[in-house]
Design a protein around this motif. Structure first.
Motif, PDB file in Angstrom:
ATOM      1  N   SER A   1       1.090  -1.191  -0.102  1.00 21.52           N
ATOM      2  CA  SER A   1      -0.167  -0.044  -0.110  1.00 21.52           C
ATOM      3  C   SER A   1       0.893   1.205  -0.033  1.00 21.52           C
ATOM      4  N   CYS A   2       0.641   1.959  -0.768  1.00 22.74           N
ATOM      5  CA  CYS A   2       1.571   3.206  -1.063  1.00 22.74           C
ATOM      6  C   CYS A   2       0.658   4.694  -1.018  1.00 22.74           C
ATOM      7  N   LEU A   3       1.197   5.670  -0.961  1.00 24.82           N
ATOM      8  CA  LEU A   3       0.838   6.934  -1.185  1.00 24.82           C
ATOM      9  C   LEU A   3       1.549   7.658  -2.177  1.00 24.82           C
ATOM     10  N   LEU A   4       1.002   8.456  -3.178  1.00 24.07           N
ATOM     11  CA  LEU A   4       1.885   9.125  -4.440  1.00 24.07           C
ATOM     12  C   LEU A   4       2.108  10.497  -3.337  1.00 24.07           C
ATOM     13  N   GLN A   5       3.539  10.659  -3.588  1.00 25.28           N
ATOM     14  CA  GLN A   5       4.062  11.890  -3.116  1.00 25.28           C
ATOM     15  C   GLN A   5       3.948  13.098  -4.105  1.00 25.28           C
ATOM     16  N   ILE A   6       3.389  14.197  -3.627  1.00 25.18           N
ATOM     17  CA  ILE A   6       3.214  15.402  -4.563  1.00 25.18           C
ATOM     18  C   ILE A   6       4.027  16.400  -3.973  1.00 25.18           C
ATOM     19  N   ASN A   7       4.815  17.291  -5.131  1.00 20.99           N
ATOM     20  CA  ASN A   7       5.850  18.284  -4.490  1.00 20.99           C
ATOM     21  C   ASN A   7       4.719  19.613  -4.743  1.00 20.99           C
ATOM     22  N   SER A   8       3.837  19.628  -3.837  1.00 18.65           N
ATOM     23  CA  SER A   8       2.737  20.700  -4.132  1.00 18.65           C
ATOM     24  C   SER A   8       3.305  22.037  -4.231  1.00 18.65           C
ATOM     25  N   ALA A   9       4.566  22.264  -3.516  1.00 14.77           N
ATOM     26  CA  ALA A   9       5.102  23.791  -3.460  1.00 14.77           C
ATOM     27  C   ALA A   9       5.855  23.750  -4.423  1.00 14.77           C
ATOM     28  N   LYS A  10       6.365  22.781  -5.506  1.00 20.25           N
ATOM     29  CA  LYS A  10       7.103  22.812  -6.474  1.00 20.25           C
ATOM     30  C   LYS A  10       8.554  23.265  -6.233  1.00 20.25           C
ATOM     31  N   GLU A  11       9.310  22.454  -4.908  1.00 16.39           N
ATOM     32  CA  GLU A  11      10.322  23.206  -4.382  1.00 16.39           C
ATOM     33  C   GLU A  11      11.439  22.131  -4.850  1.00 16.39           C
ATOM     34  N   ASP A  12      12.522  22.686  -5.200  1.00 12.98           N
ATOM     35  CA  ASP A  12      13.910  22.048  -5.664  1.00 12.98           C
ATOM     36  C   ASP A  12      14.157  20.903  -4.605  1.00 12.98           C
ATOM     37  N   SER A  13      13.972  21.400  -3.698  1.00 12.91           N
ATOM     38  CA  SER A  13      14.664  20.671  -2.393  1.00 12.91           C
ATOM     39  C   SER A  13      13.601  19.224  -2.076  1.00 12.91           C
ATOM     40  N   LYS A  14      12.585  19.313  -2.580  1.00 16.24           N
ATOM     41  CA  LYS A  14      11.740  18.151  -2.308  1.00 16.24           C
ATOM     42  C   LYS A  14      11.558  17.147  -3.651  1.00 16.24           C
ATOM     43  N   THR A  15      11.156  15.877  -3.252  1.00 14.72           N
ATOM     44  CA  THR A  15      10.845  15.185  -4.387  1.00 14.72           C
ATOM     45  C   THR A  15       9.078  14.907  -4.594  1.00 14.72           C
ATOM     46  N   GLY A  16       8.768  14.463  -5.624  1.00 14.90           N
ATOM     47  CA  GLY A  16       7.291  13.920  -5.700  1.00 14.90           C
ATOM     48  C   GLY A  16       6.934  14.571  -7.146  1.00 14.90           C
ATOM     49  N   VAL A  17       5.811  14.328  -7.563  1.00 13.40           N
ATOM     50  CA  VAL A  17       5.417  14.418  -8.664  1.00 13.40           C
ATOM     51  C   VAL A  17       4.603  16.030  -8.681  1.00 13.40           C
ATOM     52  N   MET A  18       4.850  16.580  -9.890  1.00 13.76           N
ATOM     53  CA  MET A  18       4.309  18.044 -10.087  1.00 13.76           C
ATOM     54  C   MET A  18       2.913  17.693  -9.886  1.00 13.76           C
ATOM     55  N   PRO A  19       2.216  18.832  -9.256  1.00 13.82           N
ATOM     56  CA  PRO A  19       0.718  18.838  -8.993  1.00 13.82           C
ATOM     57  C   PRO A  19       0.044  18.733 -10.471  1.00 13.82           C
ATOM     58  N   GLU A  20       0.446  19.379 -11.687  1.00 17.34           N
ATOM     59  CA  GLU A  20      -0.258  19.129 -12.604  1.00 17.34           C
ATOM     60  C   GLU A  20      -0.223  17.752 -13.159  1.00 17.34           C
ATOM     61  N   GLU A  21       0.652  17.170 -12.879  1.00 12.04           N
ATOM     62  CA  GLU A  21       0.897  15.835 -13.389  1.00 12.04           C
ATOM     63  C   GLU A  21       0.353  14.653 -12.433  1.00 12.04           C
ATOM     64  N   ALA A  22      -0.043  14.987 -11.162  1.00 10.77           N
ATOM     65  CA  ALA A  22      -0.349  13.921 -10.208  1.00 10.77           C
ATOM     66  C   ALA A  22      -1.513  12.987 -10.464  1.00 10.77           C
ATOM     67  N   ILE A  23      -2.564  13.654 -10.932  1.00 17.61           N
ATOM     68  CA  ILE A  23      -3.744  12.777 -11.492  1.00 17.61           C
ATOM     69  C   ILE A  23      -3.502  11.599 -12.674  1.00 17.61           C
ATOM     70  N   GLU A  24      -2.861  12.270 -13.505  1.00 21.00           N
ATOM     71  CA  GLU A  24      -2.284  11.271 -14.717  1.00 21.00           C
ATOM     72  C   GLU A  24      -1.442  10.364 -14.180  1.00 21.00           C
ATOM     73  N   VAL A  25      -0.443  10.610 -13.319  1.00 25.83           N
ATOM     74  CA  VAL A  25       0.541   9.586 -12.780  1.00 25.83           C
ATOM     75  C   VAL A  25      -0.254   8.776 -11.865  1.00 25.83           C
ATOM     76  N   TYR A  26      -0.972   8.859 -11.114  1.00 29.60           N
ATOM     77  CA  TYR A  26      -1.927   8.150 -10.040  1.00 29.60           C
ATOM     78  C   TYR A  26      -2.651   7.090 -11.066  1.00 29.60           C
ATOM     79  N   LYS A  27      -3.410   7.528 -11.955  1.00 28.30           N
ATOM     80  CA  LYS A  27      -3.871   6.742 -12.844  1.00 28.30           C
ATOM     81  C   LYS A  27      -3.013   5.820 -13.387  1.00 28.30           C
ATOM     82  N   LYS A  28      -1.984   6.172 -14.001  1.00 26.68           N
ATOM     83  CA  LYS A  28      -1.091   5.454 -14.583  1.00 26.68           C
ATOM     84  C   LYS A  28      -0.463   4.290 -13.730  1.00 26.68           C
ATOM     85  N   ILE A  29      -0.253   4.607 -12.315  1.00 23.20           N
ATOM     86  CA  ILE A  29       0.198   3.425 -11.655  1.00 23.20           C
ATOM     87  C   ILE A  29      -1.022   2.369 -11.216  1.00 23.20           C
TER      88      ILE A  29
END
Length: 225
Positions: free
Chosen positions: A123-151
C-alpha cells in the motif's frame, strides 16, 4: 523519555488534533503517525505504552532495526523517506503498513517489478511536490492525477491509497496553506479512484494542514521531545 512525558506529549497533540478536526467537521477523522527517525526504540515503546500505535521511519535500515527491536508490539509502521532503488527489496521484506513516499512513476515501476518477483503487494501514497520546491521530491501537481491513474493501471502490485505532501518550506502561512490546498484538491479528484488518505502536516503546521483537509499527519518533534 519517560512515560509521564510521553503521555503529556501525546495528550497535547491529540487535543490539538481534536480541536482542528472538529473545526472541519465532527465526522473528520485524523490519523496521527509518530515520526520516530530521531528517536530510539525505547522511546517508541514508551509512546506505545502511552497509546500511540502508528510510527514512521525515513530510512529502511532504521525501520528494520526498530521493527526487530519492537517485534513484540503490534505496531503499524509507515515508510516516509526517499526510497533508493537498491533498498526496495529490503523495504518489501519489512512489509510496512503504508509506504508514503512514492515520488515518481519510475519508482512505482521498479517497486511493482520487485513486488511481482516476491509475490507481494504494498500500500502506497503518491507523493506530490505541491510547493514545487527543488529540495523536495514528488510528482508535480499538474501531473499528479495522470501519474496516479497510470500507476493504478500499470502497477498491479501497488495498492494506491491516496496522496502525501510536505507543506511549503516558508514562514508565510498563506503560501503553506496554498500548497496544502493544491494537494487536497488533487486528493478530492482522486477519491473516485479509491484515494482514502491525504497525508499532510508535520509538527510545525499540522493544524493548518487539518484545516485544509488532511486526514493523516506526521509528527515527530512534538511527540518525542
Amino acid at each position: 523519555m519517560d512515560k509521564t512525558k510521553a503521555v503529556e506529549n501525546l495528550d497535547k497533540v491529540i487535543s490539538k488534533v481534536e480541536a482542528a478536526r472538529l473545526r472541519v467537521s465532527e465526522h473528520h477523522i485524523v490519523k496521527i503517525i509518530g515520526i520516530s527517525k530521531y528517536s530510539t526504540s525505547e522511546d517508541v515503546a514508551t509512546l506505545y505504552s502511552a497509546g500511540q500505535r502508528a510510527f514512521g521511519e525515513n530510512k529502511v535500515q532504521d525501520l528494520k532495526q526498530k521493527s526487530i527491536d519492537l517485534e513484540e508490539l503490534p505496531l503499524e509502521w509507515h515508510f516516509v523517506g526517499r526510497l533508493q532503488k537498491n533498498k526496495i527489496n529490503n523495504l518489501i521484506d519489512l512489509n510496512p503498513t503504508l509506504m508514503q513516499s512514492l515520488d515518481s512513476f519510475e519508482l512505482a515501476q521498479e517497486l511493482d517489478k520487485k513486488l511481482e518477483a516476491k509475490n507481494k503487494k504494498m500500500s502506497c501514497l503518491l507523493q506530490i511536490n505541491s510547493a514545487k520546491e527543488d529540495s523536495k521530491t514528488g510528482v508535480m501537481p499538474e501531473e499528479a492525477i495522470e501519474v496516479y491513474k497510470k500507476i493504478l493501471e500499470e502497477c498491479p502490485n501497488i495498492k494506491l491509497k491516496g496522496v502525501m505532501s510536505i507543506g511549503a518550506h516558508v514562514d508565510d502561512r498563506n503560501i503553506i496553506k496554498d500548497s496544502f490546498m493544491t494537494t487536497k484538491n488533487i486528493f478530492d479528484e482522486l477519491k473516485i479512484y479509491g484515494a482514502k488518505y491525504c497525508s499532510m502536516g508535520m509538527s510545525s503546521d499540522f493544524e493548518l494542514a487539518i484545516a485544509c483537509g488532511s486526514n493523516m499527519i506526521r509528527v515527530g518533534s512534538t511527540l518525542f521531545k
